[in-house]
Design an enzyme around this catalytic site. Structure first.
Site, PDB file in Angstrom:
ATOM      1  CE  LYS A   1      -3.942   1.874   2.637  1.00 32.94           C
ATOM      2  NZ  LYS A   1      -4.815   1.664   3.811  1.00 32.94           N
TER       3      LYS A   1
ATOM      4  CB  SER B   1      -8.125   3.429   2.576  1.00 37.65           C
ATOM      5  OG  SER B   1      -7.235   2.960   3.554  1.00 37.65           O
TER       6      SER B   1
ATOM      7  CB  SER C   1      -8.097   0.699   5.597  1.00 40.65           C
ATOM      8  OG  SER C   1      -8.796   1.897   5.405  1.00 40.65           O
TER       9      SER C   1
END
Ligand code: GLN
Length: 482
Positions: A79, A154, A178
């Site tokens: 990420k 996310s 997330s």
């Protein structure tokens, strides 16, 4: 070769034994990225040359009979809020465009030490703020199961990358869901570890008291291997625990006491999601677990408490993007700092980030601090205690990860509507508990995830349950990304 023809859990031993070339395997992942990512947009940056060079190095050591690591050859998507030296880290924000961190996050360093291979950096909601990956400053990621739907967020890029076979496993971060939300929407396993289990050194902060880095993937055994590689004390993060990670018992689910949390099935839950998760509970029962209903009365307050605390911490963390230390520099020769800062921040931050800075600043301001922030901290404590009490009677607490099916890309919910679908995930962050999302069924071709929450430092129970629920074959793959 096709990277999907080999299970992620088998890659390290095949590579170590010389029967699988890490270079060939990684090249096949990169080939899929080239073929599919123009449409899915899971990655913000792909480190093709770096990945191939590391894979060649692993092969060389395997050929010489030297030790190779426990993640040898696995292609890892990272990420974009987790720093990897020499790769850009933007947190999907325009404000960090062109920022190349000078160091690598401890979690990634440990993965690399075990010969996991970073494929690239994945898309996300800007600074982790959202649950759709639509709030990216670089365009949305689409769900590989249905490209008209969001992948969740996310960590949406990380989830979409593994679902589409564009990585063997992925690293995400979870402040209020997330990792679990996109795992649920993309039908992969995602684990948010106990607060303090994985170092946050090198994780670009959104809300420090809530977030953890964690593993995601279609093969729960590989997710487990990634977790154990990352977990453990780090002198560079004082909040990490010195308690060594508890190894997997592999005991199965016989006799496990599972609490089906009434509040997780409450108002706002799509009945189709509810049904699939109840099916998942029956499967747990079929494997020998005792499932019983339980109520945690404070849970309906968790969403308000979470958003107050998360925004307060965010407003403080995001003040460092001033265009001087970090962030888009505004043009030279500006006499007045305030207007230079304002220009950087107006141009660099997206709408949602600005909204949260404003609200976070408000709840911390004189006269409101006691009414919002202090009160939220008190309720947070009550929620934690209620969990501790529930864990006297249960080994696991379960419910739907997300109350809804993956929303459509054009739906444009109001901010409040968007916050509301985090209702089931935020409590584990408030209480610092480990929690996972595990695929538990489909409505048509849309995945449904079941959330499992365990007592502090009992990731072993979550991983055993994930292995039992998903089975040997790993999570199914979407037909959209063959
Ligand atoms: N959707 C939640 C938020 O926007 C959680 C995000 C996260 O875990 N980073 O704050």
């Amino acid at each position: 070769m096709d990277p999907l023809s080999v299970k992620a859990r088998q890659v390290p031993s095949l590579v170590a034994g010389g029967s699988l070339s890490a270079e060939e395997y990684v090249a096949s992942i990169l080939e899929r990225v080239e073929r599919l990512d123009g449409r899915i947009h899971a990655y913000l940056q792909v480190d093709r040359e770096g990945a191939l060079a590391r894979a060649r190095d692993v092969d060389k050591r395997a050929r010489r009979g030297e030790r190779v690591g426990r993640l040898a050859g696995l292609g890892v998507a990272v990420k974009d809020n987790v720093c990897v030296a020499s790769l850009q880290a933007t947190c999907a924000s325009r404000v960090l465009e062109g920022f190349f961190p000078p160091y690598t996050a401890t979690a990634v360093e440990r993965v690399q030490r075990e010969d996991g291979i970073v494929i690239g950096k994945t898309n996300m909601d800007e600074f982790g703020m959202g649950n759709s990956t639509l709030n990216s400053g670089y365009g949305p990621t689409l769900n590989p199961w249905d490209a008209s739907r969001v992948p969740g967020g996310s960590s949406g890029g990380s989830a979409a990358a593994v679902a589409a076979g564009m990585a063997s496993v992925a690293i995400g971060s979870d402040t209020g869901g997330s990792i679990r939300c996109p795992a649920s929407f993309c039908s992969v396993v995602g684990l948010k570890p106990t607060y303090g289990r994985v170092s946050r050194y090198g994780l670009i902060a959104y809300a420090n008291s809530l977030e953890q880095i964690g593993p995601m993937g279609g093969d729960p055994e590989a997710v487990s291997a990634l977790f154990y590689a990352m977990a453990g004390h780090d002198p560079r993060d004082a909040t990490t625990s010195r308690e060594p990670p508890r190894g997997r018992g592999g005991a199965g689910l016989e006799g496990l006491r599972v609490g089906r949390v009434r509040e997780f099935f409450g108002e706002g839950a799509d009945p189709r999601v509810r049904e699939r998760v109840l099916d998942g509970c029956s499967r747990l029962e079929g494997m020998g677990a005792h499932v019983e209903d339980v109520s945690l009365g404070s849970l309906p307050h968790s969403l308000a408490v979470y958003y107050i605390i998360a925004m307060a911490e965010a407003s403080s963390n995001l003040s460092r993007y001033d265009g001087v230390r970090y962030g888009l520099p505004s043009e030279k020769g500006t006499a007045d700092w305030n207007s230079a800062y304002a220009r950087t921040r107006s141009a660099g931050f997206g709408e949602e980030v600005k909204r949260r800075i404003l609200m976070g600043t408000f709840v911390l301001s004189a006269g409101y601090y006691e009414a919002y922030y202090v009160r939220a901290q008190k309720v947070r404590e009550i929620i934690s205690r209620e969990f501790s009490l529930a864990f006297k009677g249960f080994d696991l607490l379960v419910g739907p990860t997300m109350p809804v099916l993956p929303p459509r890309v054009g739906d444009e919910p109001t901010p409040l509507e968007e916050y509301l679908i985090d209702i089931n995930t935020v409590a584990a962050n408030l209480a610092g508990l480990p929690a996972a999302s595990v695929p538990c069924g489909y409505e048509g071709n849309l995945p449904v995830g079941m959330q499992l929450i365990a007592p502090r430092f009992r990731e072993d129970v979550l991983l055993d349950a994930a292995v039992a629920l998903v089975g040997e074959g790993g999570a199914p793959r979407p037909a959209e990304a063959p």
